[in-house]
Motif scaffolding. Sequence first.
Motif, PDB file in Angstrom:
ATOM      1  N   SER A 245      88.032  91.290  57.613  1.00 36.33           N
ATOM      2  CA  SER A 245      88.107  91.446  59.058  1.00 36.33           C
ATOM      3  C   SER A 245      87.313  90.314  59.693  1.00 36.33           C
ATOM      4  O   SER A 245      86.269  89.904  59.193  1.00 36.33           O
ATOM      5  N   ASP A 246      87.839  89.818  60.777  1.00 28.11           N
ATOM      6  CA  ASP A 246      87.262  88.670  61.451  1.00 28.11           C
ATOM      7  C   ASP A 246      85.876  89.014  61.979  1.00 28.11           C
ATOM      8  O   ASP A 246      85.671  90.092  62.527  1.00 28.11           O
ATOM      9  N   SER A 247      84.925  88.090  61.835  1.00 27.15           N
ATOM     10  CA  SER A 247      83.541  88.401  62.210  1.00 27.15           C
ATOM     11  C   SER A 247      83.401  88.592  63.715  1.00 27.15           C
ATOM     12  O   SER A 247      82.802  89.555  64.181  1.00 27.15           O
ATOM     13  N   VAL A 257      84.102  99.784  71.622  1.00 30.39           N
ATOM     14  CA  VAL A 257      84.264 101.170  71.178  1.00 30.39           C
ATOM     15  C   VAL A 257      83.996 101.206  69.682  1.00 30.39           C
ATOM     16  O   VAL A 257      84.149 100.198  69.007  1.00 30.39           O
ATOM     17  N   ASP A 258      83.622 102.352  69.165  1.00 33.98           N
ATOM     18  CA  ASP A 258      83.357 102.406  67.740  1.00 33.98           C
ATOM     19  C   ASP A 258      84.611 102.808  66.954  1.00 33.98           C
ATOM     20  O   ASP A 258      84.537 103.179  65.806  1.00 33.98           O
ATOM     21  N   SER A 259      85.758 102.743  67.587  1.00 36.99           N
ATOM     22  CA  SER A 259      86.979 103.124  66.884  1.00 36.99           C
ATOM     23  C   SER A 259      87.487 101.996  65.983  1.00 36.99           C
ATOM     24  O   SER A 259      88.361 102.205  65.162  1.00 36.99           O
ATOM     25  N   GLY A 260      86.939 100.808  66.145  1.00 36.91           N
ATOM     26  CA  GLY A 260      87.387  99.690  65.326  1.00 36.91           C
ATOM     27  C   GLY A 260      88.744  99.180  65.764  1.00 36.91           C
ATOM     28  O   GLY A 260      89.449  98.538  64.992  1.00 36.91           O
ATOM     29  N   ALA A 261      89.134  99.460  66.985  1.00 36.69           N
ATOM     30  CA  ALA A 261      90.451  99.055  67.457  1.00 36.69           C
ATOM     31  C   ALA A 261      90.537  97.549  67.623  1.00 36.69           C
ATOM     32  O   ALA A 261      91.611  96.977  67.582  1.00 36.69           O
ATOM     33  N   GLY A 340      97.679  99.174  60.511  1.00 35.25           N
ATOM     34  CA  GLY A 340      98.363  99.251  59.225  1.00 35.25           C
ATOM     35  C   GLY A 340      97.417  99.576  58.086  1.00 35.25           C
ATOM     36  O   GLY A 340      96.293 100.063  58.300  1.00 35.25           O
ATOM     37  N   VAL A 341      97.867  99.277  56.886  1.00 39.20           N
ATOM     38  CA  VAL A 341      97.130  99.702  55.701  1.00 39.20           C
ATOM     39  C   VAL A 341      95.806  98.962  55.557  1.00 39.20           C
ATOM     40  O   VAL A 341      94.786  99.543  55.210  1.00 39.20           O
ATOM     41  N   GLY A 342      95.823  97.652  55.837  1.00 40.29           N
ATOM     42  CA  GLY A 342      94.604  96.872  55.701  1.00 40.29           C
ATOM     43  C   GLY A 342      93.476  97.452  56.539  1.00 40.29           C
ATOM     44  O   GLY A 342      92.355  97.638  56.063  1.00 40.29           O
ATOM     45  N   GLU A 343      93.794  97.774  57.756  1.00 39.47           N
ATOM     46  CA  GLU A 343      92.792  98.345  58.654  1.00 39.47           C
ATOM     47  C   GLU A 343      92.303  99.690  58.147  1.00 39.47           C
ATOM     48  O   GLU A 343      91.109  99.979  58.172  1.00 39.47           O
ATOM     49  N   GLU A 344      93.265 100.474  57.666  1.00 41.29           N
ATOM     50  CA  GLU A 344      92.927 101.808  57.175  1.00 41.29           C
ATOM     51  C   GLU A 344      91.933 101.731  56.018  1.00 41.29           C
ATOM     52  O   GLU A 344      90.938 102.459  55.973  1.00 41.29           O
ATOM     53  N   VAL A 345      92.187 100.769  55.102  1.00 45.82           N
ATOM     54  CA  VAL A 345      91.299 100.626  53.940  1.00 45.82           C
ATOM     55  C   VAL A 345      89.917 100.179  54.389  1.00 45.82           C
ATOM     56  O   VAL A 345      88.893 100.729  53.959  1.00 45.82           O
ATOM     57  N   ASP A 347      88.528 100.568  57.291  1.00 42.26           N
ATOM     58  CA  ASP A 347      87.863 101.679  57.989  1.00 42.26           C
ATOM     59  C   ASP A 347      87.291 102.676  56.989  1.00 42.26           C
ATOM     60  O   ASP A 347      86.179 103.176  57.155  1.00 42.26           O
ATOM     61  N   GLY A 348      88.089 102.944  55.959  1.00 43.00           N
ATOM     62  CA  GLY A 348      87.634 103.880  54.931  1.00 43.00           C
ATOM     63  C   GLY A 348      86.379 103.383  54.256  1.00 43.00           C
ATOM     64  O   GLY A 348      85.437 104.144  54.004  1.00 43.00           O
ATOM     65  N   LEU A 349      86.330 102.081  53.974  1.00 39.36           N
ATOM     66  CA  LEU A 349      85.163 101.516  53.301  1.00 39.36           C
ATOM     67  C   LEU A 349      83.950 101.511  54.226  1.00 39.36           C
ATOM     68  O   LEU A 349      82.820 101.689  53.782  1.00 39.36           O
ATOM     69  N   ASP A 350      84.209 101.317  55.534  1.00 42.02           N
ATOM     70  CA  ASP A 350      83.107 101.357  56.492  1.00 42.02           C
ATOM     71  C   ASP A 350      82.444 102.729  56.510  1.00 42.02           C
ATOM     72  O   ASP A 350      81.253 102.861  56.770  1.00 42.02           O
ATOM     73  N   ALA A 351      83.277 103.743  56.238  1.00 38.50           N
ATOM     74  CA  ALA A 351      82.760 105.107  56.324  1.00 38.50           C
ATOM     75  C   ALA A 351      81.831 105.444  55.175  1.00 38.50           C
ATOM     76  O   ALA A 351      81.111 106.440  55.232  1.00 38.50           O
TER      77      ALA A 351
END
Lengths: 355, 254
Positions: A245-247, A257-261, A340-345, A347-351
Amino acid sequence: MAPSASTQQILLSPAELSYLHTSLSLHPPIRPDGRSATDFRPLHAETELLPGTYGSARICFADGTEAVVGVKAEVEKSVPSYVGHGEGGGGDEEKGRNEWVEIGVEIPGMRDDDSMPVFLAAMLSESLLADGAFTARLWINSRFHWKLYLDILLLSQPLSYPLPLLSLTTHLALLSTRLPKLKSEQDEDPLFDDDWDASVHLYPAGSAKPSVTLLVMAVKDNIIFDPSKEELSVAEVVLAVSIASDSASAASGGMEVDSGAGRQLTLLAVRTIDPPSRLTHPGVPNSLNTATGGTAAASLEQENSKREGLHEEGVWQPPRGGAKRKLIAGMIAKVLEKGGVGEEVLDGLDAVELG
Amino acid sequence: MPLDTSTYSLALLRLDGRRWNELRRLNAQISTQAAADGSSYLEMGNTKVICTVTGPAELKSTGGARAGGDKADVRVEISIAGFSGVDRKKRGRNDKRVSEMQTTISNAFAQSLFTNLYPHSSISLSLHILSQDGSLLAACLNACTLALIDAGVPMRDYICACTAGSTSSYSSNDEQADPLLDLNGIEEQELPFLTVGTLGNSDKVSVLVMETRVQVGRLEGMLAVGVDGCKQVREILDQVVRKRGVKILEGSQL
């Protein structure tokens, strides 16, 4: 590229392969474990489990494959570089070198000079070093730098292609890595704070994250994520896509927002992986089978040329030739897609809780 | 690294605050990995070991003629992670110390397992050392026992192991030396020690390894303390296995 014959024995008959191939090429694809095309298998992750390392992580996939990554760091004297020194030297400050990171992959039952660990290590380091920002973090001053050793252990047999597992574990281990706080200034010999509580994260919160490599495969025009071993055995194209993800956007997204949108994904590396399906045996169509009234071909060449012309439903044929550019572009786009999937992964790792 | 262990005689407390007959915290889990036939995770203090068992499985014979004997072959593979020690160190496959540990473990289990029930097959144990702080061989033996129990390989009894040392080094030739139980990494560098493994609750010694020099008069005391420690280890391992058994029973009633 990876010769996967020795590790991934496919114990499926041509009929089973054909069945699997057909069900995966339906719309929507029917996967053997009932997932949708973009679903990932559940995983357990934990970080900082080894107190003797600078950072460590462990991930368990639901199919039982498990990996542990430990990070060790050493202070090393930099070799003075004469390139670019003539121009004042102001420009090339805080620039890392690729030798400052050493990645080793260990897979049980394989020697460390076997092709699979070497290939995996090369792919992982390629994607980690692609942005150039990673090694810059290891810069201490113009005379010293950190040398980072990443030891990646696969604890179980490689049931499916272990690249995504190793990549995700490495990502978490690097996120949990902390280095002692520097007390000395400028070009002095480095002196560090001996209080571990004061140590700084290699990747501080809010900064860019290390890359993640995902495995994507395609059957006909269906794009399928996180393939299992059986699914790989009928894949027509397999791609390893490295993203980060871009810095800048990650930082601003965190503020808004903390949604990572606001996450903007960048593509770092793409590799094609030779699908193990090429090593499977083809099925015999009725027209080439004497038992069903056909005529067997006299030679292997004849048989192959006859098979070229046939496209019988339900007869397994190993995929031939390369992938269409449009399909590869589609696969990459699907990884990078917003929401998409990249974002989902990521986000999952951020959690995953650090520390 | 010279280390001052002379303070022991003042308060009879060791470097990490234990008394002479105390074990470190021994923590174990069984069946940690779904993909393996049997697996275990064991912590003895800061030494952490993961063991996975594959088999009993058909022998993968490389040469066609040698198809194995009438007993199962116990194969042990130890991999010491580069990050396990204080300094990062990569060990080669044919490190002498590692291969000796492999042989020791393999010989010990070839005796205690009923290998005659599995002719022409192999049981392979793979050990991953994630962190090392003394008692490496003992931790490996204990982890193997648990993983083999998880895999359901029939055995005579548990092999439980621990280390025992002596409070003063060989050269100081101290008459007053006391035996110590379960040495940690720093003590192991300084003091003479042995690794002892016993078969179950009996006093039968199945593994005994000693690589340091010690006066022969002290050996008996060290061995007695070690065998006693093995009994404590057995109790702990037994509880781990029983806890797992209870869990399986609860699961089957549903």
